[in-house]
Design a protein around this motif. Structure first.
Motif, short mmCIF file in Angstrom:
data_model
loop_
_atom_site.label_atom_id
_atom_site.label_comp_id
_atom_site.label_asym_id
_atom_site.label_seq_id
_atom_site.Cartn_x
_atom_site.Cartn_y
_atom_site.Cartn_z
N HIS A 1 -166.47 -54.51 72.69
CA HIS A 1 -167.63 -54.38 71.79
C HIS A 1 -167.98 -55.71 71.13
O HIS A 1 -167.10 -56.43 70.65
CB HIS A 1 -167.33 -53.32 70.72
N PRO A 2 -169.27 -56.08 71.10
CA PRO A 2 -169.67 -57.35 70.47
C PRO A 2 -169.45 -57.38 68.96
O PRO A 2 -169.43 -58.44 68.36
CB PRO A 2 -171.15 -57.48 70.81
N GLY A 3 -169.29 -56.23 68.34
CA GLY A 3 -169.04 -56.18 66.90
C GLY A 3 -167.59 -56.41 66.54
O GLY A 3 -167.24 -56.55 65.37
N ASN A 4 -166.72 -56.50 67.54
CA ASN A 4 -165.30 -56.73 67.33
C ASN A 4 -165.10 -58.11 66.72
O ASN A 4 -165.71 -59.10 67.15
CB ASN A 4 -164.58 -56.61 68.68
N MET A 5 -164.23 -58.21 65.72
CA MET A 5 -164.03 -59.50 65.03
C MET A 5 -163.48 -60.57 65.96
O MET A 5 -163.85 -61.74 65.85
CB MET A 5 -163.11 -59.31 63.82
N LYS A 6 -162.61 -60.19 66.87
CA LYS A 6 -162.07 -61.19 67.82
C LYS A 6 -163.18 -61.72 68.71
O LYS A 6 -163.25 -62.93 68.99
CB LYS A 6 -160.97 -60.57 68.68
#
Length: 122
Positions: free
Chosen positions: A14-19
């Motif tokens: 997911h692009p919203g993932n902090m990594k």
């Protein structure tokens, strides 16, 4: 409804993932640095070309023949250069550091004497 989709932020794809956000930010910073380096190098090359052009024009005005700067690349060590000049082997003596066995003969007094004797014979 948004709470139901928040679990997607924890997925590795997911692009919203902090990594993933951190990886994208690092890649953007690296791209900015490379772009800045490229710009700086292009500016430096442009300045060098302008300076070389001014030198060339000045030499033409004064009637001085410009020396080619890459001639040293084609002059063989100890050989004959492009204009027929003979290379000087004596200039290389400080760079001769060891013999075939790895002993640093050249850096000792005895080694220096042997080297000079060999030089006289040849």
């Amino acid at each position: 409804s948004s709470k139901a989709w928040n679990f997607c932020n924890k997925k590795p794809w997911h692009p919203g993932n902090m990594k993933n956000r951190a990886l994208v930010w690092e890649a953007e910073q690296k791209a900015k640095e490379e772009h800045a380096k490229r710009e700086k190098r292009q500016k430096q090359l442009k300045e060098e070309r302008e300076l070389e052009e001014l030198r060339r024009l000045s030499a033409i005005q004064q009637g001085i023949k410009m020396q080619e700067r890459v001639e040293w690349m084609y002059t063989p060590v100890g050989g004959q250069g492009p204009q027929g000049e003979k290379g000087n082997d004596e200039d290389l003596s400080p760079f001769i550091l060891s013999n075939k066995n790895g002993n640093d003969e050249k850096n000792t007094v005895e080694g220096e004497k042997k080297y000079k004797k060999k030089k006289k014979r040849s």
